[in-house]
Structure formats: C-alpha cells, structure tokens
Design an enzyme around this catalytic site. Structure first.
Site, mmCIF file in Angstrom:
data_model
loop_
_atom_site.group_PDB
_atom_site.id
_atom_site.type_symbol
_atom_site.label_atom_id
_atom_site.label_comp_id
_atom_site.label_asym_id
_atom_site.label_seq_id
_atom_site.Cartn_x
_atom_site.Cartn_y
_atom_site.Cartn_z
ATOM 1 N N LYS A 71 0.847 -1.203 0.000
ATOM 2 C CA LYS A 71 0.000 0.000 0.000
ATOM 3 C C LYS A 71 0.871 1.237 0.000
ATOM 4 C CE LYS A 71 -4.264 1.546 0.326
ATOM 5 N NZ LYS A 71 -3.921 2.649 -0.591
ATOM 6 N N LYS A 95 4.709 2.342 8.983
ATOM 7 C CA LYS A 95 3.478 3.043 9.344
ATOM 8 C C LYS A 95 2.317 2.049 9.440
ATOM 9 C CE LYS A 95 3.187 6.962 7.373
ATOM 10 N NZ LYS A 95 3.008 8.036 6.360
ATOM 11 N N ASP A 100 -1.305 -1.393 12.906
ATOM 12 C CA ASP A 100 -1.913 -2.718 12.709
ATOM 13 C C ASP A 100 -2.822 -2.774 11.486
ATOM 14 O OD1 ASP A 100 -0.705 -4.083 14.879
ATOM 15 O OD2 ASP A 100 -2.083 -3.105 16.264
ATOM 16 N N LYS A 107 5.214 2.887 -2.618
ATOM 17 C CA LYS A 107 5.000 4.299 -2.962
ATOM 18 C C LYS A 107 5.275 4.480 -4.433
ATOM 19 C CE LYS A 107 3.754 8.073 -0.734
ATOM 20 N NZ LYS A 107 2.777 8.122 0.359
ATOM 21 N N SER A 364 -7.863 4.232 4.341
ATOM 22 C CA SER A 364 -7.691 3.526 3.070
ATOM 23 C C SER A 364 -7.907 2.026 3.261
ATOM 24 C CB SER A 364 -6.291 3.776 2.508
ATOM 25 O OG SER A 364 -6.225 5.008 1.825
#
Length: 472
Positions: A71, A95, A100, A107, A364
């Site tokens: 992600k 992050k 969690d 990226k 997200s």
C-alpha cells in the site's frame, strides 16, 4: 542551502530505521533484509499531446511484501525521484505495522507539474501511467494498491480505477485496486479528512497524558494553545480545522508557498482555505500580517508547530531556531535525521510522521475492506442498533416516568451511519498506536524519543512476521 552534515531523505529514513534496530538488537543480516526495498521500477512512457509526443518518467517502489497487498500513495510532482519514492515506501511499511493495518509498504511518483496540463491531458497521462503499472504488476487489489498523495486526489484515483477495470474486466474486486476514490466510485466517507483527523486524534491523545505534556514545558490541555501550520493543503487544513473547532486551539500562523500569515488573535481555517483557493496563496489575507519569507515563520513563537508540507523543512540550518516546544509531523519526513538530535537536545518533543499521519492509510484500509467485501459498513447492523436504542429509551422513560430529552434521544434513534463507524475506528486506531509508542519508549532504556519508539514498535511486528513465515 542545506548543511553538509545532512543526508538526503532516504538516508534519513534508513538512519532512523537503523537506530531502532540497534535498540531492539535485531540481527544485522535481518536488518539488511528489511531495510532495503524489495523492488523498484522506473517507467518511461510517451503520451501524444498537443500534436506531438511527450515522454514522462515515473516510479513505483515496493519496500516489503511481508503483508499483501502492499500500500502506498502516488504523488504527482516535478521534484519526485527514485530516492524519495524508496524512502516513502519504507515509511509506509512501518506506518502500516504501527497502526496494525495488514499491508506492506509501497509508494509511487510521476515527475510532472499537474498545473501545466489541462484536465483532459492529465486524465490521458494518468491512464497511461496506470497501464504501465498494470503491465509490470504494480497495481491490483491483491498485490499493490495505490492511493492519493501530493498532487493527486479522488479524481486521479477514479481514473486509475476505471483504467484498471477496463484492463481486467473479469476482476470482481477491480475497484479495490486503488483507494481514495470518490464515494460514488467505490470510495468511502471521510477518506479526504482522514489524515488530518488522525493528526488531531494523536495530538489529543498526547495531551491526555500530563506526564508527556510536561516534557514539552507546556501545561494544561489543548484549549488556547498557539499553533502554526506549514502547508495548507488537504492535511494541513483538516488538521487545523479539527484542532480549532474541536479543541479550541488558536491557529496563529499559516505557511504556504508564497509566504506566511500571522495573527495572535487566531485565524479561521475555513476562511484561510477559501482565500488560498481563490488566490493560490495566503498573501493578502485580511486581518493578518504577511511575511514574504515563509520559511522563517517555522521559527516563530508558538506552542505547537505542524509541518504539513514536504520533507526536510526543519534541517540543521534552522533547527537551533525552532521555538515551538512540540513539533507534530503531519507531512512525511519534515524533520531531517540530523536536525532531530539538535531539537531533542534542546528539549523539544517530536510526534513522528510514522505515527501522526497514519490516519490516511488507516481509512484507506477501511475502504479496501469495503471494496473486497462488497459491503458498506453498518448496512447489516444499523437498523438493529436503532431498535435496541429505542427499547433502551422506552425503558428509561418507563422507569423514570419522564421523557428523555430530544437532544439525547435523537442521536440514539438515528443509529450509526457509515461515517460514524469510520471515525470511531480511526480514533481508536490512532489512540492505540500512540499508547503503544509511548509504552515502547517507557519500557526501553535504549529509547528516549517517540520516533525511535514508533519505529521499534513497528519493526518488532515486521520481524515477527518474517520469523513466522520462516524468512528469518
């Protein structure tokens, strides 16, 4: 000019990671395996524009696939390069682990100045970029899920999702290939506000611990505290709005590309945002003092400084002049590795980006879950909640012989909307992440700052995952 003692952004992130790894005594061979990006691709592709061809350059970096999908956002900016993308991908891994969220880190970036192109041209460029990412396996709901970042938003995510769906029409989960989409295109309420709201929740949780606040030399709660925000885009604006409206802080300064504005009486976030939209800057905002050298205002007197613009804004060149006792990193990497030590030695407290701006990826994740489950949150439970609450109200009225006031009864009988569940989940996630970070710092004699604690807390989870998979 940046001091010669500074490293670049990627070097800063790696140094922060190494410091946490030493504190945890992670074996050096495993440190090496986790530190570097698993893969990085550079994509060069032509697009026919204005009667000719223009070639664009973009990147996608995947840092860790210990969790799938990976992600990370896609930024459109002329200054994007491979090192920046790698650094941001690394940050995303830790992050996600800290809050969690079961994603690996990635990226992407495209070296482009969006305002140089019309909307139709941007759509064509974005769709071509999506095709290139898809051709090389760097986008897909089960493998790699981009999101908005600097220079991109709901519009670009809708274009990317539509292009992916056209390329893979039989993929039932195609809408989950990106997050941050418009609500009408599979997006989720509150995504746009999520990062700024997450910043607010972390700051509020910090002030819920008087012993933590005492380290800054401040006292009391958030109300009345003077705040300066650098960067008044989506993140900076929403951070300021929630802190002003819900906590009663005074927004005394806003720093933008064209300069900065200051007002001891406080600035109204909505009014500043409207002025910025109309004029593309803050110069001329009524009732405020304009400072042409906006960067100098980073060192202005205030209680809380919120850098929400870009990386390396506080460096060795200005670290000794920073006056704010509390620095809240709403942007990625706004304080350089070298500058951080100077600030800590001066008694400043830094709430790190790894924790502070994780609200975006958290929501997200909620969007991705909703997309792959094909079910909006609350659809099965809202009516049941309303019926249960109605019975409770009736029991109270029967027991007391008095009606429950409408102001108390109305929210109960309305039931939880999807946005209520998202906000509650975000707040819970950010509060838990802050508590886990501070507990890690307090439990380890080798850790004396919140950034190292956040990295250590996240790294422990990544290391555990590697070991459980038999990779270490």
């Amino acid at each position: 000019m940046t001091s010669s003692t500074e490293t670049n952004f990627l070097g800063s992130v790696r140094s922060m990671f190494d410091r946490a790894a030493r504190a945890l005594a992670v074996p050096s061979d495993l440190v090496e395996a986790i530190r570097e990006c698993n893969s990085v691709i550079q994509l060069r592709f032509p697009v026919r524009l204005r009667g000719g061809y223009r070639t664009f350059c973009g990147w996608r970096a995947v840092h860790s696939e210990h969790r799938l999908p990976v992600k990370g956002g896609i930024r459109f900016a002329p200054i994007v390069d491979q090192q920046e993308v790698e650094a941001l991908a690394s940050l995303m891994t830790f992050k996600c682990a800290l809050v969690d969220v079961p994603f690996g880190g990635a990226k992407g970036g495209l070296a482009i100045r969006p305002r140089d192109y019309t909307e139709d041209e941007l759509e064509l460029i974005t769709r071509r970029f999506t095709q290139e990412l898809a051709d090389h396996g760097y986008i897909g709901p089960s493998r790699d899920v981009p999101a908005p970042d600097m220079g991109t938003g709901e519009r670009e995510m809708a274009w990317m999702a539509d292009e992916y769906r056209a390329l893979y029409p039989s993929d039932i989960d195609a809408l989950a290939c990106v997050t941050g989409k418009p609500v009408t295109q599979g997006g989720i309420p509150y995504r746009r506000q999520a990062t700024g709201s997450g910043v607010h929740y972390v700051v509020r949780e910090f002030f819920a611990h008087p012993e933590d606040v005492a380290r800054t030399g401040l006292d009391g709660g958030l109300e009345g505290k003077a705040v300066i925000v650098q960067g008044f885009g989506n993140v900076g604006f929403n951070t300021a709005r929630y802190l002003v409206e819900e906590e009663g802080v005074r927004l005394v300064g806003v720093i933008e590309r064209d300069g900065a504005i200051l007002s001891d009486a406080g600035l109204a976030p909505d009014d500043v945002a409207e002025h910025r939209r109309e004029t593309r800057g803050v110069k001329g905002f009524p009732g405020a003092r304009f400072v042409a050298d906006g960067g100098s205002v980073l060192a202005a007197d205030c209680d809380i400084l919120v850098p929400a613009a870009a990386e390396n804004q506080v460096t060795m060149d200005n670290a000794a002049r920073i006056a704010a006792p509390l620095i809240v990193e709403a942007a990625n990497g706004p304080v350089s590795f070298a500058a951080e030590r100077t600030l800590l030695e001066r008694g400043k407290v830094i709430l790190p980006d790894l924790l502070v701006n994780a609200g975006g990826v958290t929501v997200s994740y909620f969007e991705w879950v909703s997309n792959v489950s094909h079910m909006r949150f609350g659809r099965l439970s809202r009516r049941l909640d309303v019926q249960r609450n109605r019975h409770i109200v009736e029991m109270i009225e029967a027991a007391t012989g008095k009606p429950v006031p409408d102001a108390l009864k109305a929210p109960l009988l309305r039931g939880n909307e999807e946005i209520d569940l998202i906000r509650a989940g975000l707040e819970d996630t950010m509060r838990d992440a802050y508590r886990a970070t501070r507990e890690t710092m307090l439990a380890s004699p080798a850790i004396d700052d919140l950034r190292t604690a956040a990295f250590a807390c996240a790294l422990e989870k990544v290391v555990r995952s590697y070991r459980e998979m038999g990779l270490a």
